[in-house]
Design a protein around this motif. Structure first.
Motif, PDB file in Angstrom:
ATOM      1  N   GLY A  41       0.785  -1.228   0.000  1.00 53.29           N
ATOM      2  CA  GLY A  41       0.000   0.000   0.000  1.00 53.29           C
ATOM      3  C   GLY A  41       0.816   1.277   0.000  1.00 53.29           C
ATOM      4  N   SER A  42       2.143   1.172   0.105  1.00 57.69           N
ATOM      5  CA  SER A  42       2.993   2.368   0.090  1.00 57.69           C
ATOM      6  C   SER A  42       3.141   2.898  -1.332  1.00 57.69           C
ATOM      7  CB  SER A  42       4.395   2.051   0.622  1.00 57.69           C
ATOM      8  OG  SER A  42       4.352   1.687   1.965  1.00 57.69           O
ATOM      9  N   THR A  43       3.193   4.210  -1.442  1.00 58.37           N
ATOM     10  CA  THR A  43       3.474   4.856  -2.720  1.00 58.37           C
ATOM     11  C   THR A  43       4.543   5.902  -2.478  1.00 58.37           C
ATOM     12  OG1 THR A  43       1.216   4.556  -3.515  1.00 58.37           O
ATOM     13  CG2 THR A  43       2.540   6.231  -4.614  1.00 58.37           C
ATOM     14  N   TRP A  44       5.607   5.858  -3.249  1.00 57.56           N
ATOM     15  CA  TRP A  44       6.660   6.860  -3.172  1.00 57.56           C
ATOM     16  C   TRP A  44       6.599   7.660  -4.456  1.00 57.56           C
ATOM     17  CZ3 TRP A  44      12.618   5.576  -3.125  1.00 57.56           C
ATOM     18  CH2 TRP A  44      13.346   6.767  -3.081  1.00 57.56           C
ATOM     19  N   MET A  45       6.271   8.959  -4.341  1.00 61.87           N
ATOM     20  CA  MET A  45       6.308   9.836  -5.503  1.00 61.87           C
ATOM     21  C   MET A  45       7.718  10.427  -5.557  1.00 61.87           C
ATOM     22  SD  MET A  45       4.131  13.156  -6.686  1.00 61.87           S
ATOM     23  CE  MET A  45       2.713  12.219  -7.190  1.00 61.87           C
ATOM     24  N   VAL A  46       8.471   9.984  -6.524  1.00 63.22           N
ATOM     25  CA  VAL A  46       9.859  10.407  -6.677  1.00 63.22           C
ATOM     26  C   VAL A  46       9.870  11.727  -7.443  1.00 63.22           C
ATOM     27  CG1 VAL A  46      12.133   9.749  -7.540  1.00 63.22           C
ATOM     28  CG2 VAL A  46      10.561   7.986  -6.694  1.00 63.22           C
ATOM     29  N   THR A  47      10.263  12.807  -6.758  1.00 61.24           N
ATOM     30  CA  THR A  47      10.240  14.133  -7.380  1.00 61.24           C
ATOM     31  C   THR A  47      11.629  14.627  -7.758  1.00 61.24           C
ATOM     32  OG1 THR A  47      10.304  15.186  -5.214  1.00 61.24           O
ATOM     33  CG2 THR A  47       8.133  14.781  -6.168  1.00 61.24           C
ATOM     34  N   GLY A  48      12.656  13.918  -7.316  1.00 57.51           N
ATOM     35  CA  GLY A  48      14.033  14.290  -7.634  1.00 57.51           C
ATOM     36  C   GLY A  48      14.929  13.085  -7.437  1.00 57.51           C
ATOM     37  N   THR A  49      16.173  13.216  -7.792  1.00 56.06           N
ATOM     38  CA  THR A  49      17.117  12.119  -7.665  1.00 56.06           C
ATOM     39  C   THR A  49      17.359  11.797  -6.196  1.00 56.06           C
ATOM     40  OG1 THR A  49      18.178  12.773  -9.732  1.00 56.06           O
ATOM     41  CG2 THR A  49      19.441  11.336  -8.264  1.00 56.06           C
ATOM     42  N   SER A  50      17.275  10.503  -5.863  1.00 60.32           N
ATOM     43  CA  SER A  50      17.522  10.032  -4.499  1.00 60.32           C
ATOM     44  C   SER A  50      18.655   9.023  -4.512  1.00 60.32           C
ATOM     45  CB  SER A  50      16.259   9.368  -3.925  1.00 60.32           C
ATOM     46  OG  SER A  50      15.204  10.292  -3.855  1.00 60.32           O
ATOM     47  N   TYR A  51      19.530   9.125  -3.519  1.00 61.74           N
ATOM     48  CA  TYR A  51      20.674   8.226  -3.398  1.00 61.74           C
ATOM     49  C   TYR A  51      20.481   7.374  -2.150  1.00 61.74           C
ATOM     50  CZ  TYR A  51      22.700  11.465  -6.736  1.00 61.74           C
ATOM     51  OH  TYR A  51      22.935  12.252  -7.839  1.00 61.74           O
ATOM     52  N   LEU A  52      20.478   6.056  -2.331  1.00 59.45           N
ATOM     53  CA  LEU A  52      20.257   5.127  -1.231  1.00 59.45           C
ATOM     54  C   LEU A  52      21.359   4.079  -1.203  1.00 59.45           C
ATOM     55  CD1 LEU A  52      16.479   4.432  -1.982  1.00 59.45           C
ATOM     56  CD2 LEU A  52      17.394   6.081  -0.333  1.00 59.45           C
ATOM     57  N   THR A  53      21.419   3.352  -0.090  1.00 62.52           N
ATOM     58  CA  THR A  53      22.312   2.200  -0.016  1.00 62.52           C
ATOM     59  C   THR A  53      21.523   0.910   0.141  1.00 62.52           C
ATOM     60  OG1 THR A  53      22.584   2.600   2.343  1.00 62.52           O
ATOM     61  CG2 THR A  53      24.292   3.479   0.879  1.00 62.52           C
ATOM     62  N   ALA A  61       3.544  -2.352  -3.164  1.00 60.01           N
ATOM     63  CA  ALA A  61       4.105  -0.999  -3.089  1.00 60.01           C
ATOM     64  C   ALA A  61       4.359  -0.502  -4.507  1.00 60.01           C
ATOM     65  CB  ALA A  61       5.408  -1.007  -2.301  1.00 60.01           C
ATOM     66  N   ARG A  62       4.406   0.822  -4.648  1.00 59.67           N
ATOM     67  CA  ARG A  62       4.680   1.346  -5.990  1.00 59.67           C
ATOM     68  C   ARG A  62       5.477   2.636  -5.920  1.00 59.67           C
ATOM     69  NH1 ARG A  62      -0.073   4.100  -8.806  1.00 59.67           N
ATOM     70  NH2 ARG A  62      -0.630   5.604  -7.227  1.00 59.67           N
ATOM     71  N   LEU A  63       6.248   2.860  -6.960  1.00 60.82           N
ATOM     72  CA  LEU A  63       7.020   4.086  -7.131  1.00 60.82           C
ATOM     73  C   LEU A  63       6.478   4.791  -8.363  1.00 60.82           C
ATOM     74  CD1 LEU A  63       9.120   1.860  -5.921  1.00 60.82           C
ATOM     75  CD2 LEU A  63      10.749   3.658  -6.335  1.00 60.82           C
ATOM     76  N   ILE A  64       6.219   6.085  -8.222  1.00 65.96           N
ATOM     77  CA  ILE A  64       5.770   6.858  -9.371  1.00 65.96           C
ATOM     78  C   ILE A  64       6.600   8.133  -9.458  1.00 65.96           C
ATOM     79  CG2 ILE A  64       3.414   5.963  -9.429  1.00 65.96           C
ATOM     80  CD1 ILE A  64       2.496   8.480  -7.977  1.00 65.96           C
ATOM     81  N   GLY A  65       6.819   8.582 -10.669  1.00 69.38           N
ATOM     82  CA  GLY A  65       7.555   9.816 -10.888  1.00 69.38           C
ATOM     83  C   GLY A  65       6.637  11.016 -10.853  1.00 69.38           C
ATOM     84  N   LYS A  66       7.232  12.173 -11.071  1.00 71.65           N
ATOM     85  CA  LYS A  66       6.448  13.403 -11.137  1.00 71.65           C
ATOM     86  C   LYS A  66       5.327  13.257 -12.151  1.00 71.65           C
ATOM     87  CE  LYS A  66      10.470  16.082 -11.193  1.00 71.65           C
ATOM     88  NZ  LYS A  66      11.168  17.298 -11.569  1.00 71.65           N
ATOM     89  N   ASN A  67       4.171  13.799 -11.828  1.00 71.21           N
ATOM     90  CA  ASN A  67       3.007  13.777 -12.720  1.00 71.21           C
ATOM     91  C   ASN A  67       2.608  12.354 -13.114  1.00 71.21           C
ATOM     92  OD1 ASN A  67       3.013  16.647 -12.756  1.00 71.21           O
ATOM     93  ND2 ASN A  67       4.630  16.592 -14.280  1.00 71.21           N
ATOM     94  N   GLY A  68       2.898  11.384 -12.240  1.00 69.26           N
ATOM     95  CA  GLY A  68       2.510  10.002 -12.499  1.00 69.26           C
ATOM     96  C   GLY A  68       3.399   9.266 -13.474  1.00 69.26           C
ATOM     97  N   GLY A  69       4.542   9.842 -13.817  1.00 64.31           N
ATOM     98  CA  GLY A  69       5.449   9.232 -14.785  1.00 64.31           C
ATOM     99  C   GLY A  69       6.223   8.057 -14.225  1.00 64.31           C
ATOM    100  N   ALA A  70       7.103   7.544 -15.030  1.00 71.49           N
ATOM    101  CA  ALA A  70       7.916   6.378 -14.682  1.00 71.49           C
ATOM    102  C   ALA A  70       9.068   6.765 -13.748  1.00 71.49           C
ATOM    103  CB  ALA A  70       8.466   5.742 -15.950  1.00 71.49           C
ATOM    104  N   VAL A  71       9.667   5.746 -13.144  1.00 68.70           N
ATOM    105  CA  VAL A  71      10.807   5.905 -12.249  1.00 68.70           C
ATOM    106  C   VAL A  71      11.920   4.981 -12.726  1.00 68.70           C
ATOM    107  CG1 VAL A  71      11.612   5.518  -9.887  1.00 68.70           C
ATOM    108  CG2 VAL A  71       9.373   6.518 -10.275  1.00 68.70           C
TER     109      VAL A  71
END
Length: 97
Positions: A41-53, A61-71
């Motif tokens: 049920g989590s949704t992460w709207m990715v609005t900028g570049t993120s750096y993770l380890t 769960a789902r990841l969506i880009g700005k304006n519902g675009g791809a990630v």
């Protein structure tokens, strides 16, 4: 109050410059980093570049880009499927496409 090394009280202009900082995110250095877990049920709207380890994407769960675009997700330079559940460790870059 912050006193400059020369002992003078800062002017209003120089005082404002002390706090005029632009933070720019970048890849982690050394053994420290950030991990993200997305559960059902989590949704992460990715609005900028993120750096993770570490990144864990659980089913539902789902990841969506700005304006519902791809990630786009890359792990150690290799592109991964952002729609597929999984767990990743390494130099992870998540960007809106």
């Amino acid at each position: 109050m912050l006193i400059p090394a020369n002992g003078e009280t800062p002017s209003e202009a120089s005082f404002r410059l002390i706090g005029d900082v632009a933070n720019t995110f970048g890849p982690p250095e050394g053994p420290f980093g950030t991990g993200v877990t997305l559960d059902l049920g989590s949704t992460w709207m990715v609005t900028g570049t993120s750096y993770l380890t570490k990144l864990t994407i659980l089913p539902g769960a789902r990841l969506i880009g700005k304006n519902g675009g791809a990630v786009t997700i890359t792990v150690d330079g290799k592109t991964m499927n952002a729609e597929k559940p999984g767990s990743y460790v390494g130099a992870i870059i998540v960007t809106p496409a």
